[in-house]
Motif scaffolding. Sequence first.
Motif, PDB file in Angstrom:
ATOM      1  N   THR A   1      42.453 -21.796  56.924  1.00 59.68           N
ATOM      2  CA  THR A   1      41.393 -22.506  56.189  1.00 59.68           C
ATOM      3  C   THR A   1      40.814 -23.636  57.022  1.00 59.68           C
ATOM      4  OG1 THR A   1      42.552 -22.020  54.127  1.00 59.68           O
ATOM      5  CG2 THR A   1      40.853 -23.732  54.047  1.00 59.68           C
ATOM      6  N   ALA A   2      41.704 -24.372  57.694  1.00 61.10           N
ATOM      7  CA  ALA A   2      41.232 -25.475  58.551  1.00 61.10           C
ATOM      8  C   ALA A   2      40.390 -24.939  59.698  1.00 61.10           C
ATOM      9  CB  ALA A   2      42.426 -26.254  59.091  1.00 61.10           C
ATOM     10  N   TYR A   3      40.806 -23.796  60.272  1.00 59.55           N
ATOM     11  CA  TYR A   3      40.063 -23.215  61.399  1.00 59.55           C
ATOM     12  C   TYR A   3      38.676 -22.750  60.965  1.00 59.55           C
ATOM     13  CZ  TYR A   3      38.949 -20.216  65.362  1.00 59.55           C
ATOM     14  OH  TYR A   3      38.330 -19.647  66.435  1.00 59.55           O
ATOM     15  N   VAL A   4      38.631 -22.092  59.792  1.00 56.68           N
ATOM     16  CA  VAL A   4      37.343 -21.601  59.282  1.00 56.68           C
ATOM     17  C   VAL A   4      36.457 -22.753  58.844  1.00 56.68           C
ATOM     18  CG1 VAL A   4      36.256 -20.242  57.447  1.00 56.68           C
ATOM     19  CG2 VAL A   4      38.280 -19.364  58.606  1.00 56.68           C
ATOM     20  N   GLY A   5      37.095 -23.800  58.285  1.00 57.67           N
ATOM     21  CA  GLY A   5      36.311 -24.904  57.752  1.00 57.67           C
ATOM     22  C   GLY A   5      35.796 -25.867  58.797  1.00 57.67           C
ATOM     23  N   ARG A   6      36.347 -25.795  60.028  1.00 59.05           N
ATOM     24  CA  ARG A   6      35.945 -26.731  61.075  1.00 59.05           C
ATOM     25  C   ARG A   6      34.451 -26.670  61.386  1.00 59.05           C
ATOM     26  NH1 ARG A   6      39.609 -25.857  65.874  1.00 59.05           N
ATOM     27  NH2 ARG A   6      41.183 -26.144  64.268  1.00 59.05           N
ATOM     28  N   PRO A   7      33.862 -25.472  61.561  1.00 57.54           N
ATOM     29  CA  PRO A   7      32.412 -25.425  61.802  1.00 57.54           C
ATOM     30  C   PRO A   7      31.602 -25.979  60.638  1.00 57.54           C
ATOM     31  CG  PRO A   7      33.445 -23.331  62.368  1.00 57.54           C
ATOM     32  CD  PRO A   7      34.465 -24.137  61.657  1.00 57.54           C
ATOM     33  N   MET A   8      32.140 -25.863  59.419  1.00 55.42           N
ATOM     34  CA  MET A   8      31.413 -26.348  58.250  1.00 55.42           C
ATOM     35  C   MET A   8      31.294 -27.870  58.258  1.00 55.42           C
ATOM     36  SD  MET A   8      30.672 -23.521  56.922  1.00 55.42           S
ATOM     37  CE  MET A   8      29.945 -24.083  55.386  1.00 55.42           C
ATOM     38  N   VAL A   9      32.251 -28.547  58.884  1.00 53.62           N
ATOM     39  CA  VAL A   9      32.190 -30.014  58.959  1.00 53.62           C
ATOM     40  C   VAL A   9      30.956 -30.438  59.748  1.00 53.62           C
ATOM     41  CG1 VAL A   9      33.340 -32.082  59.836  1.00 53.62           C
ATOM     42  CG2 VAL A   9      34.679 -30.282  58.744  1.00 53.62           C
TER      43      VAL A   9
ATOM     44  N   MET B   1      28.246 -28.693  60.324  1.00 58.64           N
ATOM     45  CA  MET B   1      27.040 -28.345  59.561  1.00 58.64           C
ATOM     46  C   MET B   1      26.799 -29.340  58.445  1.00 58.64           C
ATOM     47  SD  MET B   1      27.480 -24.192  59.406  1.00 58.64           S
ATOM     48  CE  MET B   1      26.072 -23.983  58.317  1.00 58.64           C
ATOM     49  N   GLY B   2      27.881 -29.794  57.812  1.00 56.65           N
ATOM     50  CA  GLY B   2      27.742 -30.776  56.732  1.00 56.65           C
ATOM     51  C   GLY B   2      27.205 -32.105  57.225  1.00 56.65           C
ATOM     52  N   ILE B   3      27.718 -32.561  58.383  1.00 55.66           N
ATOM     53  CA  ILE B   3      27.235 -33.830  58.959  1.00 55.66           C
ATOM     54  C   ILE B   3      25.766 -33.696  59.367  1.00 55.66           C
ATOM     55  CG2 ILE B   3      27.501 -35.449  60.878  1.00 55.66           C
ATOM     56  CD1 ILE B   3      30.501 -34.793  60.836  1.00 55.66           C
ATOM     57  N   ALA B   4      25.416 -32.555  59.982  1.00 57.63           N
ATOM     58  CA  ALA B   4      24.017 -32.329  60.382  1.00 57.63           C
ATOM     59  C   ALA B   4      23.099 -32.313  59.164  1.00 57.63           C
ATOM     60  CB  ALA B   4      23.906 -31.020  61.151  1.00 57.63           C
ATOM     61  N   LEU B   5      23.562 -31.673  58.093  1.00 51.86           N
ATOM     62  CA  LEU B   5      22.760 -31.626  56.865  1.00 51.86           C
ATOM     63  C   LEU B   5      22.580 -33.021  56.275  1.00 51.86           C
ATOM     64  CD1 LEU B   5      21.347 -29.671  54.927  1.00 51.86           C
ATOM     65  CD2 LEU B   5      23.483 -29.511  53.631  1.00 51.86           C
ATOM     66  N   ALA B   6      23.656 -33.821  56.309  1.00 49.46           N
ATOM     67  CA  ALA B   6      23.565 -35.193  55.805  1.00 49.46           C
ATOM     68  C   ALA B   6      22.562 -36.005  56.622  1.00 49.46           C
ATOM     69  CB  ALA B   6      24.944 -35.861  55.851  1.00 49.46           C
TER      70      ALA B   6
ATOM     71  N   PHE C   1      26.884 -34.042  69.917  1.00 50.49           N
ATOM     72  CA  PHE C   1      28.249 -34.351  69.501  1.00 50.49           C
ATOM     73  C   PHE C   1      28.862 -33.232  68.657  1.00 50.49           C
ATOM     74  CE2 PHE C   1      31.159 -36.295  66.358  1.00 50.49           C
ATOM     75  CZ  PHE C   1      32.118 -36.780  67.214  1.00 50.49           C
ATOM     76  N   LEU C   2      28.045 -32.646  67.763  1.00 53.67           N
ATOM     77  CA  LEU C   2      28.566 -31.657  66.821  1.00 53.67           C
ATOM     78  C   LEU C   2      28.601 -30.247  67.386  1.00 53.67           C
ATOM     79  CD1 LEU C   2      26.710 -32.911  63.614  1.00 53.67           C
ATOM     80  CD2 LEU C   2      29.125 -33.235  64.166  1.00 53.67           C
ATOM     81  N   PHE C   3      27.570 -29.866  68.149  1.00 54.23           N
ATOM     82  CA  PHE C   3      27.441 -28.462  68.551  1.00 54.23           C
ATOM     83  C   PHE C   3      27.279 -28.257  70.059  1.00 54.23           C
ATOM     84  CE2 PHE C   3      25.259 -29.097  64.390  1.00 54.23           C
ATOM     85  CZ  PHE C   3      26.196 -28.461  63.587  1.00 54.23           C
ATOM     86  N   GLY C   4      27.268 -29.357  70.840  1.00 55.41           N
ATOM     87  CA  GLY C   4      26.983 -29.248  72.268  1.00 55.41           C
ATOM     88  C   GLY C   4      28.037 -28.564  73.118  1.00 55.41           C
TER      89      GLY C   4
END
Length: 493
Positions: A27-35, A37-42, A366-369
């Motif tokens: 769950t942590a591995y799958v959820g890591r990319p979502m973090v 995306m969530g910060i970028a969306l914010a 920082f998030l996707f580079g």
Amino acid sequence: MANAPQGSQWKTLDTDLNRISQVELATAYVGRPMVGMGIALAFMVLAGVAAAVFFGQTPVSFVVVVAAIFGAYMAVNIGANDVANNMGPAVGANALTMGGAILIAALCESAGALLAGGDVVSTISKGIIDPASIADTKVFVWAMMAALISSALWVNLATWVGAPVSTTHSVVGGVMGAGIAAAGLGAVNWSSMSLIAASWVISPVLGGGVAALFLAFIKARIIYQQDKIAAARIWVPVLVGIMAGVFAVYLALKGLKKVIDVDMPTALLIGAVVGALAFAISTPMIRRKSEGMENRNKSVKLLFGLPLVFSAALLSFAHGANDVANAVGPLAAIVHATEFGVSEAKVVIPLWVMVIGAFGISFGLFLFGPKLIRMVGSQITKLNPMRAYCVALSAAITVIIASWLGLPVSSTHIAVGGVFGVGFYREWHMERRLRSPDVQAGTVKRIAPEERRRRKLVRRSHFMTIVAAWVITVPAAATMSALVFWVLNAIAN
């Protein structure tokens, strides 16, 4: 104690707990990319809130808010894709850690955008579309919105695939496609488009050629000398002086427009002075650092580490100063058109719009580079500090040459072309050495075709993917932009 678990029950309990921990890890591995995306969306939502604050009193604020959100989205994608070209070689050469590269790039990109970012930019992307051909302000706003959305989507797709593409060309394609959809083929300046198409070839070939020449020079003057350390003490300060002078010219011409406007002769004079000072300062430093070093290639590589870090930082500063306009240029055009009711080729970028671009690039990096940084730095060909230094130096020199000749070039294509140039030069050099006769035996080494293919130093799969992405960037962004424009226009009407 009568109800205490038996030995087999303990074993079953351990197995169940292990399964639960495995599920938690998954769950942590799958959820890591979502973090990310969530910060970028914010961040995109915050950009929309900022636009609402500045345009809350006007009836057209909704359009500006939406444009600000997509401008932030574009900036994030530029940070995820474009910045890798500056930091990838330094990370691939192990001169910088991934964290250090991201920190330096984020600071330098933001500083370049906010301190030296051009306050007046050509929002119609270097004259691709004549604003007079889209007289209706409402249609113009939708065209710029379509260009912004389509170019951001294309850069996002390229990042996902793992291909470093030109964000400038993405914006150019987006503006062209929206302009054609809004006003027909006659709205496009085809002579400008032909120059941009030519840059697809000019940029990587120039970048690769310059990088290969510098690598050949280093090999001849330092690596293949009997006393490598003595040779390095002579030539490394010269190369550092060249680097400092070139970057001084580069920043004077491309990165400091907001602070001071200089012509080519003045920039060259500044570069000569800075280069001479760098040579004078670096000579005793290199001599001290090289004391006690073994006469090996590994020792020479260490001397290029610090200059490589500085070159990566300077490239990031110049990139932030120049390419922030790719993120916020169309947004600035929309803000200007909605505020004053007219469409113009050049507009002043408000500070809050520039801040969205600067911070968006840093967030994206920082998030996707890391994905594209690894691609450019280590997955195309193997880099060490000397090879990476040649790539960074070629990027700055090629931009200066292109500016002098008036050729439109892409910093992405130049930097990645430099990586290819270094790799292909090494392949050619290795092949030449294999074919040269053995001095002692008087024979030529025979290597099986399968072994020759295994020894290729540039990964052909990445080469083909990147070149294909470069070729289709403008038409793909243009097609997407035309479709988005028609959808927006249909919704608005």
